[in-house]
Design an enzyme around this catalytic site. Structure first.
Site: not given
Ligand code: ADP
Length: 231
Positions: A15, A90, A173
């Protein structure tokens, strides 16, 4: 008129790299909440102090904290033509907050979902270096020249490994991404503003795929090409 591009994808999907390329081509501000939080930690701000332990554990920082940083950032002069969101939103709460802001200000948005297999992500994150000054990442896999000398070609400072790129934190994560961020794919699909892109290819190819989707869906033309890459 302002425009928003949202880059959605797991950690290590690329990203940051794509956001930088798009930001140069479309003259949109690159808004990376991860970079903003790391800068806050480096600068010793109150927000940085609150975020540090969460980032190091691979957990998400509180929605309110991230949203306050973004709210301040989108009002800055370099956001005149719009923004590329990298790592934000997110969570569904962040997505709703952003959606309200975009609708209120009549800002059209397109979400690009960069997909990539977990094993590729794990290999990438385990071999990634970052410039602590400009936040650019370098991968050993692509073995670009700065890695050999271990310094950033632009800033001439030593590259570092990110504290949250260890095996344990990377798996935390990825788990959090699956639980809290992946549902945003459906959120944007339902709004008809989601375009998937294959992230398991060379950065230039991914960039062209995103650029074409942006041109087709939003109707603007990029002004620059990536140096040295054949289309
Ligand atoms: P990556 O996409 O590789 O995980 P980022 O630089 O985007 O890296 O994010 C690093 C960390 O910063 C995340 O693991 C999380 O702790 C925190 N963070 C970044 N953006 C957000 C966000 N929008 N909401 C909550 N936490 C965030």
């Amino acid at each position: 008129m302002k425009t928003a591009i949202i880059l959605l994808g797991p950690p290590g999907a690329g990203k940051g790299t794509q956001a930088r390329l798009l930001s140069e081509s479309f003259h949109l501000a690159h808004i990376s909440t991860g970079d903003m939080l790391r800068t806050a930690i480096k600068d010793g701000t109150e927000e940085g102090g609150q975020a540090k332990a969460f980032i190091e554990a691979g957990l998400l920082v509180r929605d309110e904290l991230v949203e306050a940083l973004v709210k301040e950032r989108v009002s800055q002069p370099d956001c005149e033509y719009g923004f590329i969101f990298d790592g934000y939103p997110r969570t569904l709460i962040q997505a709703d907050t952003l959606q309200k802001y975009l609708e209120h200000d009549y800002i059209p948005a397109l979400t690009i979902g960069i997909s990539i297999p977990d094993e590729v992500l794990i290999a990438r994150l385990g071999s990634r270096w970052m410039c602590p000054n400009c936040n650019r990442t370098f991968s050993e896999r692509l073995s670009s020249s700065p890695i050999k000398s271990l310094s950033c070609d632009k800033c001439d400072v030593r590259l570092i490994n990110r504290a949250d790129d260890t095996v344990e934190v990377v798996s935390a994560r990825l788990k959090i991404y699956g639980e809290q961020t992946a549902p945003l794919i459906q959120y944007y699909q339902e709004r008809g503003t989601y375009v998937p892109v294959d992230g398991d290819q060379q950065p230039a190819k991914i960039f062209y795929a995103i650029r074409d989707a942006v041109k087709e869906r939003m109707g603007f033309v990029s002004t620059e090409k990536i140096k040295g890459s054949a289309e």
